[in-house]
Design a protein around this motif. Structure first.
Motif, PDB file in Angstrom:
ATOM      1  N   LEU A   1      68.342  48.941  31.062  1.00  0.00           N
ATOM      2  CA  LEU A   1      67.358  49.801  31.029  1.00  0.00           C
ATOM      3  C   LEU A   1      66.253  49.064  31.710  1.00  0.00           C
ATOM      4  CD1 LEU A   1      65.362  52.354  30.862  1.00  0.00           C
ATOM      5  CD2 LEU A   1      65.185  51.826  28.322  1.00  0.00           C
ATOM      6  N   LEU A   2      66.127  47.960  30.821  1.00  0.00           N
ATOM      7  CA  LEU A   2      65.156  47.004  31.149  1.00  0.00           C
ATOM      8  C   LEU A   2      65.158  46.238  32.693  1.00  0.00           C
ATOM      9  CD1 LEU A   2      63.979  45.044  28.183  1.00  0.00           C
ATOM     10  CD2 LEU A   2      63.083  46.775  29.253  1.00  0.00           C
TER      11      LEU A   2
ATOM     12  N   LEU B   1      66.574  48.189  35.052  1.00  0.00           N
ATOM     13  CA  LEU B   1      65.987  48.972  36.239  1.00  0.00           C
ATOM     14  C   LEU B   1      64.557  49.057  36.261  1.00  0.00           C
ATOM     15  CD1 LEU B   1      68.173  52.007  35.333  1.00  0.00           C
ATOM     16  CD2 LEU B   1      68.222  50.571  37.360  1.00  0.00           C
ATOM     17  N   ALA B   2      63.878  48.856  35.216  1.00  0.00           N
ATOM     18  CA  ALA B   2      62.577  48.830  34.889  1.00  0.00           C
ATOM     19  C   ALA B   2      62.052  47.470  35.819  1.00  0.00           C
ATOM     20  CB  ALA B   2      61.902  48.346  33.524  1.00  0.00           C
TER      21      ALA B   2
ATOM     22  N   LEU C   1      61.995  48.599  39.413  1.00  0.00           N
ATOM     23  CA  LEU C   1      60.775  49.347  39.558  1.00  0.00           C
ATOM     24  C   LEU C   1      59.535  48.396  39.912  1.00  0.00           C
ATOM     25  CD1 LEU C   1      59.968  52.324  39.606  1.00  0.00           C
ATOM     26  CD2 LEU C   1      59.460  52.290  37.243  1.00  0.00           C
TER      27      LEU C   1
ATOM     28  N   GLY D   1      61.865  56.417  40.487  1.00  0.00           N
ATOM     29  CA  GLY D   1      61.565  56.363  39.080  1.00  0.00           C
ATOM     30  C   GLY D   1      62.655  57.157  38.383  1.00  0.00           C
TER      31      GLY D   1
ATOM     32  N   VAL E   1      65.018  54.973  35.583  1.00  0.00           N
ATOM     33  CA  VAL E   1      64.235  54.697  34.435  1.00  0.00           C
ATOM     34  C   VAL E   1      63.885  55.827  33.610  1.00  0.00           C
ATOM     35  CG1 VAL E   1      62.078  53.537  33.354  1.00  0.00           C
ATOM     36  CG2 VAL E   1      63.259  52.471  35.294  1.00  0.00           C
TER      37      VAL E   1
ATOM     38  N   PHE F   1      67.072  57.388  32.132  1.00  0.00           N
ATOM     39  CA  PHE F   1      67.516  56.551  31.055  1.00  0.00           C
ATOM     40  C   PHE F   1      66.931  56.467  29.683  1.00  0.00           C
ATOM     41  CE2 PHE F   1      70.153  52.522  31.737  1.00  0.00           C
ATOM     42  CZ  PHE F   1      70.723  52.662  30.589  1.00  0.00           C
ATOM     43  N   THR F   2      65.413  56.649  29.872  1.00  0.00           N
ATOM     44  CA  THR F   2      64.628  56.963  28.627  1.00  0.00           C
ATOM     45  C   THR F   2      64.559  58.051  28.038  1.00  0.00           C
ATOM     46  OG1 THR F   2      63.180  55.341  30.351  1.00  0.00           O
ATOM     47  CG2 THR F   2      62.305  56.198  28.017  1.00  0.00           C
TER      48      THR F   2
ATOM     49  N   ALA G   1      70.899  56.171  37.975  1.00  0.00           N
ATOM     50  CA  ALA G   1      70.494  54.772  38.329  1.00  0.00           C
ATOM     51  C   ALA G   1      70.997  54.256  39.787  1.00  0.00           C
ATOM     52  CB  ALA G   1      71.308  53.867  37.272  1.00  0.00           C
TER      53      ALA G   1
ATOM     54  N   SER H   1      68.673  55.772  42.286  1.00  0.00           N
ATOM     55  CA  SER H   1      67.356  54.862  42.177  1.00  0.00           C
ATOM     56  C   SER H   1      67.315  53.602  42.627  1.00  0.00           C
ATOM     57  CB  SER H   1      66.944  54.874  40.632  1.00  0.00           C
ATOM     58  OG  SER H   1      65.741  54.843  40.335  1.00  0.00           O
TER      59      SER H   1
END
Lengths: 95, 230
Positions: free
Chosen positions: B65-66, B68-69, B72, B159, B162, B165-166, B198, B201
């Protein structure tokens, strides 16, 4: 067979280090990027030899392919900037 | 060149040798408990049979997740540096024909890698990279948008990874599980959903990164003649 593989691994490692040094010491950005792409492709081969096909795939696709394309574009932009009117900043960047 | 360069290379060689020594020492000296065995033992509960995907999307989903962040944040940085670069001239017949073959094949291969990631090497990042590469090929052959949707949809697409995922993590929390702790029964489908989002994205982000700036909304015909050669 194992001897051959050992020789291949040694050759691969030496080429990798040589390519890395060549990319680092290259003066021309475009040349450095092309050397870096070759480095990335050989690094993908190293990951495959280490039996990490996932990392090899990611390295070939992202490390060599897309990062290479991005850096080639950046190098072209940098070269255009060096030739264009904004020459003062580029000459400062060269040294 | 000269003294300074050889000094830097010498320093790098020293650092490399130290790292190699540390690695060697860690491998030989202290054979403590490693997590690999534990992770391999629990793979059947993770919903996928490929251990790499199990670690990336289940055991250490937080890390992914991080990651992917980070992507972003990278595209936001690129967009804040100004409008996109000028596009390329339309491709000739040979490159155009090649593109019309290569791009569908890239999309097909991306779908395959996404699906196969559950039980063999593959997964969201590799599949996303292929989608991004399709965008780069399109852009190089003169398509100014690089195959990306208009800006509002592009924002959603970038986006999406993320976001899904979140939201999945938060929904699991609301159901009484931990953040991103999938129940074993639905783990496979949750992972597939997250990976699909993902992939889209990552593909959109990488292709948009190649535009080298924020896409200009009205670019269709006015910019075309002034393009540069690849």
């Amino acid at each position: 067979m194992t001897n051959l593989l050992l020789a291949f691994d040694l050759l691969l490692s030496l080429t990798l280090v040589g390519l890395a040094a060549a990319a680092l010491t290259s003066r021309e950005p475009r040349r450095a990027v092309i050397l870096f792409i070759a480095f990335g492709l050989l690094l993908a081969l190293v990951w495959a030899r280490l039996r990490a096909p996932d990392v090899a795939l990611a390295e070939a696709a992202i490390g060599a392919g897309l990062a290479g394309a991005l850096m080639l574009a950046a190098a072209r932009r940098a070269a255009r900037g060096a030739r264009g009117p904004g020459g003062s900043e580029s000459s400062a960047g060269q040294d | 060149m000269g003294v300074r360069h050889s000094l830097i290379i010498g320093l790098l060689a020293l650092i490399g040798a130290t790292l190699a020594w540390v690695y060697w020492d860690a491998l030989i000296g202290h054979a403590g408990t490693r997590l690999a065995g534990l992770a391999l033992e629990r793979v059947p509960e993770s919903g996928v049979s490929n251990p790499v995907t199990a670690v990336l999307l289940n055991f250490r989903a937080y890390d992914t997740l991080l990651e992917l962040a980070v992507l972003l944040a990278a595209i936001l940085g690129i967009w804040s540096s100004g409008p996109e670069a000028r596009g390329f001239l339309p491709a000739g017949p040979v490159l155009g024909a090649l593109t019309s073959w290569v791009v569908p094949l890239l999309i097909l291969a991306a779908g395959y890698l996404l699906w196969v990631g559950g039980h063999a090497p593959g997964g969201a990042f590799q599949a996303g990279a292929l989608l991004g590469a399709a965008g780069v090929v399109l852009r190089l052959s003169g398509e100014p948008s690089a195959g990306l949707p208009p800006l509002p949809w592009l924002r959603v697409g970038i986006g999406l990874g993320v976001l899904i995922f979140t939201l999945t993590g938060l929904a699991l929390m609301a159901l009484g599980q931990g953040f991103l702790t999938y129940p074993a029964a639905s783990a496979k489908w949750l992972i597939l959903m997250i990976e699909t989002a993902a992939t889209l994205s990552i593909g959109a982000t990488l292709a948009a990164a190649y535009l080298a700036g924020e896409p200009v909304p009205a670019r269709s015909t006015t910019q075309q003649p002034g393009g540069t050669r690849p």
